[in-house]
Design a protein around this motif. Structure first.
Motif, PDB file in Angstrom:
ATOM      1  N   LEU A  77       0.838  -1.201   0.000  1.00 27.72           N
ATOM      2  CA  LEU A  77       0.000   0.000   0.000  1.00 27.72           C
ATOM      3  C   LEU A  77       0.872   1.249   0.000  1.00 27.72           C
ATOM      4  O   LEU A  77       0.641   2.179  -0.770  1.00 27.72           O
ATOM      5  CB  LEU A  77      -0.931  -0.026   1.217  1.00 27.72           C
ATOM      6  CG  LEU A  77      -1.968   1.073   1.331  1.00 27.72           C
ATOM      7  CD1 LEU A  77      -3.014   0.922   0.233  1.00 27.72           C
ATOM      8  CD2 LEU A  77      -2.640   1.006   2.696  1.00 27.72           C
ATOM      9  N   ARG A  78       1.874   1.253   0.866  1.00 23.63           N
ATOM     10  CA  ARG A  78       2.788   2.396   0.945  1.00 23.63           C
ATOM     11  C   ARG A  78       3.578   2.554  -0.352  1.00 23.63           C
ATOM     12  O   ARG A  78       3.728   3.646  -0.877  1.00 23.63           O
ATOM     13  CB  ARG A  78       3.730   2.211   2.134  1.00 23.63           C
ATOM     14  CG  ARG A  78       4.587   3.425   2.399  1.00 23.63           C
ATOM     15  CD  ARG A  78       5.572   3.214   3.513  1.00 23.63           C
ATOM     16  NE  ARG A  78       6.575   2.254   3.077  1.00 23.63           N
ATOM     17  CZ  ARG A  78       6.983   1.214   3.779  1.00 23.63           C
ATOM     18  NH1 ARG A  78       6.485   0.992   4.967  1.00 23.63           N
ATOM     19  NH2 ARG A  78       7.903   0.399   3.310  1.00 23.63           N
ATOM     20  N   ASN A  79       4.067   1.461  -0.891  1.00 26.36           N
ATOM     21  CA  ASN A  79       4.856   1.506  -2.124  1.00 26.36           C
ATOM     22  C   ASN A  79       4.023   1.956  -3.319  1.00 26.36           C
ATOM     23  O   ASN A  79       4.541   2.625  -4.214  1.00 26.36           O
ATOM     24  CB  ASN A  79       5.497   0.147  -2.411  1.00 26.36           C
ATOM     25  CG  ASN A  79       6.648  -0.130  -1.476  1.00 26.36           C
ATOM     26  OD1 ASN A  79       7.225   0.776  -0.890  1.00 26.36           O
ATOM     27  ND2 ASN A  79       6.972  -1.406  -1.305  1.00 26.36           N
ATOM     28  N   SER A  80       2.752   1.590  -3.342  1.00 26.49           N
ATOM     29  CA  SER A  80       1.908   1.981  -4.476  1.00 26.49           C
ATOM     30  C   SER A  80       1.738   3.498  -4.516  1.00 26.49           C
ATOM     31  O   SER A  80       1.762   4.099  -5.593  1.00 26.49           O
ATOM     32  CB  SER A  80       0.558   1.277  -4.429  1.00 26.49           C
ATOM     33  OG  SER A  80      -0.181   1.688  -3.297  1.00 26.49           O
ATOM     34  N   ASP A  81       1.573   4.117  -3.355  1.00 21.11           N
ATOM     35  CA  ASP A  81       1.485   5.585  -3.314  1.00 21.11           C
ATOM     36  C   ASP A  81       2.788   6.219  -3.785  1.00 21.11           C
ATOM     37  O   ASP A  81       2.782   7.198  -4.524  1.00 21.11           O
ATOM     38  CB  ASP A  81       1.162   6.067  -1.897  1.00 21.11           C
ATOM     39  CG  ASP A  81      -0.319   6.041  -1.602  1.00 21.11           C
ATOM     40  OD1 ASP A  81      -1.118   6.037  -2.565  1.00 21.11           O
ATOM     41  OD2 ASP A  81      -0.680   6.032  -0.414  1.00 21.11           O
ATOM     42  N   LYS A  82       3.900   5.660  -3.351  1.00 17.18           N
ATOM     43  CA  LYS A  82       5.205   6.179  -3.759  1.00 17.18           C
ATOM     44  C   LYS A  82       5.379   6.034  -5.271  1.00 17.18           C
ATOM     45  O   LYS A  82       5.843   6.959  -5.942  1.00 17.18           O
ATOM     46  CB  LYS A  82       6.315   5.437  -3.021  1.00 17.18           C
ATOM     47  CG  LYS A  82       7.704   5.935  -3.341  1.00 17.18           C
ATOM     48  CD  LYS A  82       8.752   5.043  -2.679  1.00 17.18           C
ATOM     49  CE  LYS A  82      10.148   5.411  -3.079  1.00 17.18           C
ATOM     50  NZ  LYS A  82      10.421   5.359  -4.489  1.00 17.18           N
ATOM     51  N   ASP A  83       4.999   4.880  -5.812  1.00 18.28           N
ATOM     52  CA  ASP A  83       5.122   4.661  -7.254  1.00 18.28           C
ATOM     53  C   ASP A  83       4.279   5.657  -8.045  1.00 18.28           C
ATOM     54  O   ASP A  83       4.740   6.213  -9.050  1.00 18.28           O
ATOM     55  CB  ASP A  83       4.698   3.235  -7.626  1.00 18.28           C
ATOM     56  CG  ASP A  83       5.688   2.191  -7.154  1.00 18.28           C
ATOM     57  OD1 ASP A  83       6.826   2.561  -6.802  1.00 18.28           O
ATOM     58  OD2 ASP A  83       5.311   1.002  -7.123  1.00 18.28           O
ATOM     59  N   LEU A  84       3.059   5.896  -7.593  1.00 18.74           N
ATOM     60  CA  LEU A  84       2.191   6.852  -8.276  1.00 18.74           C
ATOM     61  C   LEU A  84       2.790   8.247  -8.220  1.00 18.74           C
ATOM     62  O   LEU A  84       2.830   8.960  -9.232  1.00 18.74           O
ATOM     63  CB  LEU A  84       0.781   6.854  -7.665  1.00 18.74           C
ATOM     64  CG  LEU A  84      -0.212   7.820  -8.290  1.00 18.74           C
ATOM     65  CD1 LEU A  84      -0.427   7.503  -9.769  1.00 18.74           C
ATOM     66  CD2 LEU A  84      -1.535   7.777  -7.539  1.00 18.74           C
ATOM     67  N   PHE A  85       3.280   8.640  -7.053  1.00 14.28           N
ATOM     68  CA  PHE A  85       3.904   9.955  -6.924  1.00 14.28           C
ATOM     69  C   PHE A  85       5.100  10.073  -7.858  1.00 14.28           C
ATOM     70  O   PHE A  85       5.260  11.077  -8.551  1.00 14.28           O
ATOM     71  CB  PHE A  85       4.348  10.213  -5.477  1.00 14.28           C
ATOM     72  CG  PHE A  85       5.072  11.508  -5.317  1.00 14.28           C
ATOM     73  CD1 PHE A  85       4.363  12.695  -5.194  1.00 14.28           C
ATOM     74  CD2 PHE A  85       6.457  11.558  -5.301  1.00 14.28           C
ATOM     75  CE1 PHE A  85       5.025  13.905  -5.066  1.00 14.28           C
ATOM     76  CE2 PHE A  85       7.124  12.757  -5.172  1.00 14.28           C
ATOM     77  CZ  PHE A  85       6.403  13.938  -5.054  1.00 14.28           C
ATOM     78  N   ASP A  86       5.950   9.045  -7.892  1.00 16.11           N
ATOM     79  CA  ASP A  86       7.126   9.076  -8.768  1.00 16.11           C
ATOM     80  C   ASP A  86       6.737   9.214 -10.229  1.00 16.11           C
ATOM     81  O   ASP A  86       7.352   9.977 -10.982  1.00 16.11           O
ATOM     82  CB  ASP A  86       7.972   7.816  -8.575  1.00 16.11           C
ATOM     83  CG  ASP A  86       8.710   7.806  -7.246  1.00 16.11           C
ATOM     84  OD1 ASP A  86       8.815   8.872  -6.604  1.00 16.11           O
ATOM     85  OD2 ASP A  86       9.161   6.709  -6.839  1.00 16.11           O
TER      86      ASP A  86
END
Length: 170
Positions: free
Chosen positions: A106-115
């Protein structure tokens, strides 16, 4: 030299020709403009410049469209993934390890979207730049001066008049 408005009219007329026959050469466009109801006689070099402008604009528009379409699809996928991950996290039957993995994802998915959004130019990062707003308070200035003096191994006098004398040499 034509005004911007007149140039835009020429671009629109050239666009009409390109819509009818997209692979038209510059000379074919020139002939088509001369055969219109209201004939338009333009230099082939000028037509070429305008055609290049149209092509650049189309490419730019297509790039933005493509990036936005891909980003929107990725964002939709992330939102659906989040829903499923929250189900795993809140489910009583899942193990602690599964919950931990779901939280991490969940945390990584937000980071990926932001990137992805950052790479697409939606956000702007100002690295190495500081923005100073307003004046420092006197006590903050004094603390900074004390830190500088401590680093230099010197002591500053408390008297402001002596500070002035030290800096001016009087």
């Amino acid at each position: 030299k034509y005004s911007k408005e007149r140039q835009q009219e020429h671009i629109n007329q050239i666009r009409r020709v390109l819509v009818i026959k997209p692979d038209s050469s510059i000379l074919e466009i020139k002939d088509a403009l001369e055969k219109q109801r209201v004939p338009l006689k333009l230099d082939k070099n000028y037509i070429n410049r305008l055609v290049n402008k149209i092509r650049k604009e189309r490419a730019k528009r297509f790039d933005y469209y493509t990036v936005n379409k891909v980003l929107a699809g990725f964002q939709d996928e992330i939102e659906e993934l989040k829903k499923r991950l929250w189900i795993i996290i809140t489910d009583q039957t899942t193990t602690a390890t599964e919950k931990t993995m779901a939280i991490r994802e969940l945390r990584n998915s937000d980071k990926d979207l932001f990137d992805k959004m950052f790479d697409a130019g939606i956000f702007e990062r100002k690295l190495g730049e500081m923005e100073i707003k307003g004046e420092l308070k006197d006590e903050d200035k004094e603390l900074i001066n004390k830190a500088i003096d401590y680093a230099r191994g010197t002591k500053r006098k408390n008297n402001k008049q002596s500070d002035i004398q030290e800096t001016t040499g009087n």
